[in-house]
Design a protein around this motif. Sequence first.
Motif, PDB file in Angstrom:
ATOM      1  N   GLN A 137       7.814   5.884 -10.340  1.00  0.00           N
ATOM      2  CA  GLN A 137       8.785   6.371 -11.318  1.00  0.00           C
ATOM      3  C   GLN A 137       9.389   7.684 -10.827  1.00  0.00           C
ATOM      4  OE1 GLN A 137       7.074   8.521 -14.509  1.00  0.00           O
ATOM      5  NE2 GLN A 137       8.519   7.713 -16.030  1.00  0.00           N
ATOM      6  N   ARG A 138       8.551   8.578 -10.327  1.00  0.00           N
ATOM      7  CA  ARG A 138       9.035   9.867  -9.816  1.00  0.00           C
ATOM      8  C   ARG A 138       9.970   9.666  -8.621  1.00  0.00           C
ATOM      9  NH1 ARG A 138       3.258  12.232 -10.758  1.00  0.00           N
ATOM     10  NH2 ARG A 138       3.562  13.160 -12.806  1.00  0.00           N
ATOM     11  N   GLU A 139       9.657   8.692  -7.784  1.00  0.00           N
ATOM     12  CA  GLU A 139      10.536   8.393  -6.641  1.00  0.00           C
ATOM     13  C   GLU A 139      11.905   7.925  -7.124  1.00  0.00           C
ATOM     14  OE1 GLU A 139       8.288   5.551  -4.404  1.00  0.00           O
ATOM     15  OE2 GLU A 139       6.896   7.062  -3.639  1.00  0.00           O
ATOM     16  N   VAL A 140      11.926   7.099  -8.149  1.00  0.00           N
ATOM     17  CA  VAL A 140      13.195   6.639  -8.720  1.00  0.00           C
ATOM     18  C   VAL A 140      13.982   7.824  -9.270  1.00  0.00           C
ATOM     19  CG1 VAL A 140      14.236   5.329 -10.627  1.00  0.00           C
ATOM     20  CG2 VAL A 140      12.451   4.278  -9.225  1.00  0.00           C
ATOM     21  N   LEU A 141      13.321   8.678 -10.019  1.00  0.00           N
ATOM     22  CA  LEU A 141      13.991   9.846 -10.607  1.00  0.00           C
ATOM     23  C   LEU A 141      14.514  10.787  -9.519  1.00  0.00           C
ATOM     24  CD1 LEU A 141      11.480  10.443 -13.506  1.00  0.00           C
ATOM     25  CD2 LEU A 141      13.892   9.779 -13.771  1.00  0.00           C
ATOM     26  N   GLN A 142      13.712  10.997  -8.492  1.00  0.00           N
ATOM     27  CA  GLN A 142      14.138  11.865  -7.385  1.00  0.00           C
ATOM     28  C   GLN A 142      15.366  11.282  -6.697  1.00  0.00           C
ATOM     29  OE1 GLN A 142      11.251  12.360  -4.252  1.00  0.00           O
ATOM     30  NE2 GLN A 142      12.347  14.101  -3.383  1.00  0.00           N
ATOM     31  N   ARG A 143      15.348   9.987  -6.473  1.00  0.00           N
ATOM     32  CA  ARG A 143      16.505   9.336  -5.813  1.00  0.00           C
ATOM     33  C   ARG A 143      17.737   9.413  -6.709  1.00  0.00           C
ATOM     34  NH1 ARG A 143      18.970   8.806  -1.400  1.00  0.00           N
ATOM     35  NH2 ARG A 143      19.665   6.737  -0.852  1.00  0.00           N
ATOM     36  N   MET A 144      17.564   9.256  -8.009  1.00  0.00           N
ATOM     37  CA  MET A 144      18.697   9.376  -8.936  1.00  0.00           C
ATOM     38  C   MET A 144      19.298  10.781  -8.889  1.00  0.00           C
ATOM     39  SD  MET A 144      17.330   7.235 -12.239  1.00  0.00           S
ATOM     40  CE  MET A 144      18.832   7.456 -13.188  1.00  0.00           C
ATOM     41  N   THR A 145      18.448  11.783  -8.753  1.00  0.00           N
ATOM     42  CA  THR A 145      18.927  13.161  -8.635  1.00  0.00           C
ATOM     43  C   THR A 145      19.669  13.348  -7.320  1.00  0.00           C
ATOM     44  OG1 THR A 145      17.083  13.955  -9.978  1.00  0.00           O
ATOM     45  CG2 THR A 145      18.221  15.594  -8.630  1.00  0.00           C
ATOM     46  N   GLU A 146      19.101  12.852  -6.229  1.00  0.00           N
ATOM     47  CA  GLU A 146      19.742  12.958  -4.912  1.00  0.00           C
ATOM     48  C   GLU A 146      21.122  12.320  -4.908  1.00  0.00           C
ATOM     49  OE1 GLU A 146      16.981  11.096  -2.262  1.00  0.00           O
ATOM     50  OE2 GLU A 146      15.523  12.725  -2.400  1.00  0.00           O
ATOM     51  N   LEU A 147      21.262  11.218  -5.613  1.00  0.00           N
ATOM     52  CA  LEU A 147      22.541  10.498  -5.647  1.00  0.00           C
ATOM     53  C   LEU A 147      23.504  11.050  -6.692  1.00  0.00           C
ATOM     54  CD1 LEU A 147      21.165   6.878  -5.208  1.00  0.00           C
ATOM     55  CD2 LEU A 147      22.443   8.229  -3.524  1.00  0.00           C
ATOM     56  N   GLY A 148      23.047  12.014  -7.483  1.00  0.00           N
ATOM     57  CA  GLY A 148      23.917  12.653  -8.467  1.00  0.00           C
ATOM     58  C   GLY A 148      24.033  11.927  -9.796  1.00  0.00           C
ATOM     59  N   GLN A 154      17.309  17.117 -15.775  1.00  0.00           N
ATOM     60  CA  GLN A 154      16.968  15.829 -16.381  1.00  0.00           C
ATOM     61  C   GLN A 154      15.781  15.197 -15.657  1.00  0.00           C
ATOM     62  OE1 GLN A 154      21.053  14.347 -15.976  1.00  0.00           O
ATOM     63  NE2 GLN A 154      20.945  13.760 -18.150  1.00  0.00           N
ATOM     64  N   GLU A 155      15.762  15.332 -14.345  1.00  0.00           N
ATOM     65  CA  GLU A 155      14.633  14.806 -13.571  1.00  0.00           C
ATOM     66  C   GLU A 155      13.340  15.494 -13.999  1.00  0.00           C
ATOM     67  OE1 GLU A 155      12.860  14.594  -9.013  1.00  0.00           O
ATOM     68  OE2 GLU A 155      14.849  15.468  -9.330  1.00  0.00           O
ATOM     69  N   ARG A 156      13.365  16.822 -14.070  1.00  0.00           N
ATOM     70  CA  ARG A 156      12.173  17.580 -14.452  1.00  0.00           C
ATOM     71  C   ARG A 156      11.684  17.169 -15.836  1.00  0.00           C
ATOM     72  NH1 ARG A 156      10.703  21.118 -17.586  1.00  0.00           N
ATOM     73  NH2 ARG A 156      12.738  21.787 -18.288  1.00  0.00           N
ATOM     74  N   GLN A 157      12.623  17.051 -16.777  1.00  0.00           N
ATOM     75  CA  GLN A 157      12.239  16.668 -18.141  1.00  0.00           C
ATOM     76  C   GLN A 157      11.620  15.269 -18.169  1.00  0.00           C
ATOM     77  OE1 GLN A 157      15.802  17.158 -20.463  1.00  0.00           O
ATOM     78  NE2 GLN A 157      15.568  19.388 -20.617  1.00  0.00           N
TER      79      GLN A 157
END
Length: 169
Positions: A137-148, A154-157
């Motif tokens: 899940q964290r990997e998905v969130l990190q990738r979503m942040t990287e892609l904007g 939002q990722e941290r929350q």
Amino acid sequence: PTFWSNPGYELGSLGAGLIGLPAEQEDGSAGTLTQRLGNAALLPAPQPSLRPAARALQSALLAAELTKHYSKEQILTWYLNSAYFGLWAYGIDAAALTYFGKHALHLPLAESALLAAAAQDPEPSPVQVPEEARLRQREVLQRMTELGYISPEQERQAVDAPQTLDSQA
């Protein structure tokens, strides 16, 4: 990550299939989301006599045709409503009900990201390996942040958000 811009397939997975290698992406998934939809819903089961190159070409051509004739939104809707999420849950709403006891429409970002990871690799299910599910899940969130797609805040929350998988699942 290239769903909104690719022609339905990626050259890397097509090239790998044409030389007889598994058509896996960097994230370990077999082809693009459009290819996975087409492979699962429209292509017949692989035949022993069919070479990997032929299967890779079939998959890419089908994905290109889907992208040509249908909007990305329609393809995404079909995929989300038919993908397997583990524990006999097919479709995003069934997965949301199975894992969180609520409809997909009511999922916060954190739970949605967990299900996105489960769709990539549904076995073992998030209930069976909760620590691994949380990492993915964290990997998905990190990738979503990287892609904007989401902000770092939002990722941290989402990472900090408490979540409880349904113990009945």
